[in-house]
Design a protein around this motif. Structure first.
Motif, PDB file in Angstrom:
ATOM      1  N   VAL A   7       0.858  -1.196   0.000  1.00 16.44           N
ATOM      2  CA  VAL A   7       0.000   0.000   0.000  1.00 16.44           C
ATOM      3  C   VAL A   7       0.888   1.238   0.000  1.00 16.44           C
ATOM      4  N   ARG A   8       1.973   1.190   0.823  1.00 18.67           N
ATOM      5  CA  ARG A   8       2.878   2.350   0.887  1.00 18.67           C
ATOM      6  C   ARG A   8       3.541   2.610  -0.443  1.00 18.67           C
ATOM      7  N   LEU A   9       3.825   1.505  -1.186  1.00 14.00           N
ATOM      8  CA  LEU A   9       4.463   1.676  -2.508  1.00 14.00           C
ATOM      9  C   LEU A   9       3.552   2.414  -3.479  1.00 14.00           C
ATOM     10  N   GLN A  10       2.234   2.271  -3.307  1.00 10.86           N
ATOM     11  CA  GLN A  10       1.305   2.937  -4.221  1.00 10.86           C
ATOM     12  C   GLN A  10       1.030   4.376  -3.801  1.00 10.86           C
ATOM     13  N   ARG A  11       1.459   4.714  -2.575  1.00 12.46           N
ATOM     14  CA  ARG A  11       1.148   6.065  -2.076  1.00 12.46           C
ATOM     15  C   ARG A  11       2.411   6.791  -1.663  1.00 12.46           C
ATOM     16  N   ILE A  12       3.450   6.645  -2.467  1.00 15.00           N
ATOM     17  CA  ILE A  12       4.712   7.334  -2.150  1.00 15.00           C
ATOM     18  C   ILE A  12       4.462   8.833  -2.243  1.00 15.00           C
ATOM     19  N   ASP A  13       4.971   9.569  -1.251  1.00 21.22           N
ATOM     20  CA  ASP A  13       4.841  11.025  -1.254  1.00 21.22           C
ATOM     21  C   ASP A  13       5.447  11.575  -2.548  1.00 21.22           C
ATOM     22  N   ARG A  14       4.727  12.494  -3.194  1.00 23.21           N
ATOM     23  CA  ARG A  14       5.201  13.011  -4.482  1.00 23.21           C
ATOM     24  C   ARG A  14       6.550  13.714  -4.357  1.00 23.21           C
ATOM     25  N   ARG A  15       6.859  14.248  -3.166  1.00 23.17           N
ATOM     26  CA  ARG A  15       8.138  14.940  -3.001  1.00 23.17           C
ATOM     27  C   ARG A  15       9.307  13.966  -3.089  1.00 23.17           C
ATOM     28  N   ALA A 301       2.627  -3.649  -7.146  1.00 20.78           N
ATOM     29  CA  ALA A 301       2.079  -3.491  -5.793  1.00 20.78           C
ATOM     30  C   ALA A 301       0.554  -3.549  -5.824  1.00 20.78           C
ATOM     31  N   TYR A 302      -0.038  -2.925  -6.830  1.00 22.20           N
ATOM     32  CA  TYR A 302      -1.504  -2.929  -6.955  1.00 22.20           C
ATOM     33  C   TYR A 302      -2.025  -4.334  -7.201  1.00 22.20           C
ATOM     34  N   LEU A 303      -1.359  -5.060  -8.114  1.00 20.41           N
ATOM     35  CA  LEU A 303      -1.801  -6.422  -8.427  1.00 20.41           C
ATOM     36  C   LEU A 303      -1.641  -7.318  -7.201  1.00 20.41           C
ATOM     37  N   TYR A 304      -0.540  -7.121  -6.463  1.00 22.11           N
ATOM     38  CA  TYR A 304      -0.312  -7.916  -5.248  1.00 22.11           C
ATOM     39  C   TYR A 304      -1.395  -7.623  -4.218  1.00 22.11           C
ATOM     40  N   GLU A 305      -1.786  -6.340  -4.102  1.00 18.26           N
ATOM     41  CA  GLU A 305      -2.818  -5.968  -3.144  1.00 18.26           C
ATOM     42  C   GLU A 305      -4.141  -6.644  -3.501  1.00 18.26           C
ATOM     43  N   ARG A 306      -4.453  -6.666  -4.772  1.00 17.13           N
ATOM     44  CA  ARG A 306      -5.701  -7.309  -5.210  1.00 17.13           C
ATOM     45  C   ARG A 306      -5.658  -8.810  -4.950  1.00 17.13           C
ATOM     46  N   ARG A 307      -4.513  -9.406  -5.240  1.00 14.56           N
ATOM     47  CA  ARG A 307      -4.361 -10.861  -5.030  1.00 14.56           C
ATOM     48  C   ARG A 307      -4.487 -11.185  -3.558  1.00 14.56           C
ATOM     49  N   ARG A 308      -3.855 -10.327  -2.721  1.00 18.33           N
ATOM     50  CA  ARG A 308      -3.894 -10.521  -1.272  1.00 18.33           C
ATOM     51  C   ARG A 308      -5.336 -10.409  -0.754  1.00 18.33           C
ATOM     52  N   ALA A 309      -6.070  -9.412  -1.266  1.00 18.35           N
ATOM     53  CA  ALA A 309      -7.461  -9.213  -0.838  1.00 18.35           C
ATOM     54  C   ALA A 309      -8.308 -10.432  -1.237  1.00 18.35           C
ATOM     55  N   ALA A 310      -8.055 -10.972  -2.443  1.00 17.65           N
ATOM     56  CA  ALA A 310      -8.828 -12.144  -2.909  1.00 17.65           C
ATOM     57  C   ALA A 310      -8.538 -13.353  -2.026  1.00 17.65           C
ATOM     58  N   LEU A 311      -7.247 -13.523  -1.677  1.00 21.76           N
ATOM     59  CA  LEU A 311      -6.862 -14.664  -0.822  1.00 21.76           C
ATOM     60  C   LEU A 311      -7.486 -14.515   0.557  1.00 21.76           C
ATOM     61  N   ASP A 312      -7.482 -13.282   1.103  1.00 19.44           N
ATOM     62  CA  ASP A 312      -8.080 -13.043   2.423  1.00 19.44           C
ATOM     63  C   ASP A 312      -9.570 -13.347   2.406  1.00 19.44           C
ATOM     64  N   ARG A 313     -10.222 -12.972   1.292  1.00 19.31           N
ATOM     65  CA  ARG A 313     -11.673 -13.245   1.171  1.00 19.31           C
ATOM     66  C   ARG A 313     -11.922 -14.722   1.166  1.00 19.31           C
ATOM     67  N   GLU A 314     -11.107 -15.466   0.413  1.00 18.96           N
ATOM     68  CA  GLU A 314     -11.271 -16.938   0.327  1.00 18.96           C
ATOM     69  C   GLU A 314     -11.045 -17.558   1.699  1.00 18.96           C
ATOM     70  N   ALA A 315     -10.037 -17.048   2.423  1.00 16.38           N
ATOM     71  CA  ALA A 315      -9.714 -17.607   3.745  1.00 16.38           C
ATOM     72  C   ALA A 315     -10.882 -17.372   4.707  1.00 16.38           C
ATOM     73  N   ARG A 316     -11.494 -16.161   4.621  1.00 14.83           N
ATOM     74  CA  ARG A 316     -12.626 -15.858   5.520  1.00 14.83           C
ATOM     75  C   ARG A 316     -13.817 -16.731   5.206  1.00 14.83           C
ATOM     76  N   GLN A 317     -14.074 -16.969   3.929  1.00 12.14           N
ATOM     77  CA  GLN A 317     -15.226 -17.795   3.522  1.00 12.14           C
ATOM     78  C   GLN A 317     -15.006 -19.247   3.948  1.00 12.14           C
ATOM     79  N   ALA A 318     -13.727 -19.653   3.846  1.00 14.86           N
ATOM     80  CA  ALA A 318     -13.416 -21.036   4.262  1.00 14.86           C
ATOM     81  C   ALA A 318     -13.574 -21.119   5.777  1.00 14.86           C
TER      82      ALA A 318
END
Lengths: 318, 240
Positions: A7-15, A301-318
């Motif tokens: 998440v931090r990699l996607q929100r690096i301070d512009r400075r 980083a964005y793709l990893y975040e999405r993959r991580r969210a999908a895995l977390d969802r699957e884990a919660r459903q399981a």
């Protein structure tokens, strides 16, 4: 709670991004890293047009409609074409609808002229700044009677004074010009193509513009309304490369002929200093590589975040 | 950067010019850190200097030589020769220019603002009149050149695969983008849906390329300023 790394990699301070950019731009400056320059057909076409000039073809009109705001791109485009014209003995006239362009362009001409033994009035003339409410109206008034519209050069010398301005001896209308080279931050070439080309089809048109305007001008090249174009700093770097090859051969020839030392020194200085865009493109390339790196890192980083969210969802459903 | 170079910033005119340019550049770039008063001050300074320089150039290079001097000269001629003078037309032109120029300032009056609209309408009429031939001269040849052969030949006379592919891509792009902009036909129709989607995709590719060019242009402007700061102001030796 600290955010995860992806998440931090996607929100690096512009400075911080700006600091990286400055470092990337400075790297080639201090390491003298130089990327090779490849000439594109558009730039080659402008170069060839100037090379094809023959005595009797008439002068080139350089419309320097640019200022300090676009110096990074239009400055080298102007400098390198002016040097080429002076080298080949192609006479040119400088004009603009802004007040800065003629000042900078005539400065480049004054700088380069000693290297080729050229004189103001004989090899170039500065028409200066021409005010008008609309660019098209200025062109429409200029085309049929150049002398009546311009009247005097920037120093106040009447264009009819052919002793001081022999370059104007055979110039009456736009038809007496060989080429119009329009340089600017906006698409001023559109007015030249729309108004001048239908009435004076033999006059060549070329354009040196900022990279922003280049996509709008490529169709004009495709339809052969414009003979060539210099795209931003890259176009200027390509033209400088073509010029440098020519000037180095010329320097060697002048040395063999034992030309006056001041002329040799002026030419050496010109070869040395007329490389702003070439070095600028090395810095530009480094900056672009940095942007590509940031885009890749951000997307990973964005793709990893999405993959991580999908895995977390699957884990919660399981 | 030597001590002599630094001292030159304060002791020579050229050095002071370089120092001023560097201070102005860094002041404007301070905005990248955050909004601040230094940036605001220099922004207004730039606008003031640009406006004032433009006014001086306009007066000295256009108004004075092209309007004032001919008008004054015509007036002197008329005063000297009276009705025999040939300068009446020059004098009339100068007065007309003065009148039309002055009419613009009525825009500040609530009661007589309509006077400014007359000269505005003249201006817009002239621009519109020129726009028609400009548009036809610009777009006409492009429409003609849009009809490209799908089997293109190279300079040697034989079929050129590269040119043929280029022409096919060109025609497909042109057609699908035109279909995308036909809003009178529903884009949900099967015959139109695919073309419109492809047209939109190709438009996005084009906008991406244009955006990339914009990035390149902005970098170029920054690089020029950076070269000024490092080579001219700090005096770092150039590699060229």
């Amino acid at each position: 709670m600290q955010q995860p790394w992806y998440v931090r990699l996607q929100r690096i301070d512009r400075r911080i991004v700006y600091l990286f950019l400055v470092a990337a731009v400075a790297f080639p400056m201090f390491t003298q890293l130089r990327f090779p320059t490849f000439t594109t057909p558009e730039t080659q076409a402008v170069y060839d047009a100037v090379e094809r000039w023959q005595p009797g073809d008439g002068p080139v009109l350089i419309m320097a409609d640019w200022g300090a705001a676009s110096w990074g791109e239009n400055g080298p485009q102007t400098q390198t074409v002016v040097a080429h014209c002076l080298d080949r003995g192609v006479p040119f006239a400088i004009m603009s609808t802004g007040f800065e362009g003629p000042i900078y362009t005539s400065h480049y001409a004054d700088q380069a002229a000693p290297a080729f033994g050229r004189e103001y009035g004989k090899d170039w003339v500065n028409f200066g700044f021409k005010a008008g409410p609309n660019y098209g109206q200025i062109i429409a008034a200029f085309m049929p009677d150049v002398v009546k519209f311009v009247q005097t050069d920037a120093k106040g010398t009447p264009l009819t004074d052919h002793d001081k301005l022999p370059i104007m001896r055979n110039v009456r209308t736009l038809a007496d010009f060989y080429m119009v080279y329009a340089i600017g931050a906006g698409t001023t070439i559109n007015d030249w193509v729309g108004l001048a080309k239908p009435r004076y089809p033999k006059v060549l048109l070329s354009y040196g513009g900022t990279a922003v305007t280049a996509p709008e001008v490529y169709p004009l090249m495709d339809s052969k309304q414009v003979v060539g174009l210099l795209v931003g700093m890259a176009g200027a770097a390509e033209y400088e490369t073509l010029n440098a090859q020519r000037l180095k051969k010329e320097l060697a020839a002048l040395r063999a002929q034992r030309a006056p030392p001041e002329r040799l020194q002026a030419l050496e200085k010109l070869i040395r200093t007329a490389q702003h865009a070439t070095w600028g493109m090395s810095m530009q390339s480094a900056a672009h590589l940095l942007v590509i790196l940031f885009v890749i890192v951000g997307n990973l980083a964005y793709l990893y975040e999405r993959r991580r969210a999908a895995l977390d969802r699957e884990a919660r459903q399981a | 950067m030597t001590l002599q170079h630094v001292v030159g910033w304060f002791t020579t005119w050229q050095g002071f010019t370089l120092l001023s340019g560097a201070v102005c550049t860094l002041a404007i770039y301070s905005f990248l850190y955050k909004e601040n008063q230094v940036y605001r001050f220099f922004e207004h300074l730039f606008m003031g200097v640009a406006g004032a320089t433009g006014l001086v150039f306009l007066c000295s290079q256009t108004l004075y030589p092209k309007w004032y001097k001919p008008l004054l000269s015509a007036w002197h001629d008329i005063s000297a020769s009276g009705l025999q003078s040939h300068a009446w037309w020059e004098f009339a032109k100068g007065c007309l220019a003065l009148l039309l120029g002055a009419m613009w300032y009525f825009v500040f009056s609530k009661r007589y603002g309509w006077v400014a609209r007359i000269v505005m309408a003249l201006q817009m009429g002239m621009a519109a009149g020129l726009a028609f031939p400009t548009w036809f001269g610009l777009i006409g040849p492009q429409i003609v050149k849009s009809f490209k052969p799908w089997v293109a030949h190279g300079l040697g006379g034989g079929v050129s695969l590269g040119n043929s592919v280029t022409n096919i891509v060109y025609m497909v792009t042109l057609f699908t983008v035109l279909v995308y902009f036909f809003f009178t036909i529903s884009h949900q129709r099967p015959s139109v849906r695919g073309s419109a989607r492809l047209g939109r995709l190709l438009l996005m590719v084009t906008f991406g390329a244009m955006f990339g060019n914009t990035i390149m242009a902005r970098f170029s402007l920054f690089i020029e300023r950076f070269q000024f700061l490092v080579y001219d102001w700090l005096g770092v030796p150039r590699p060229f």
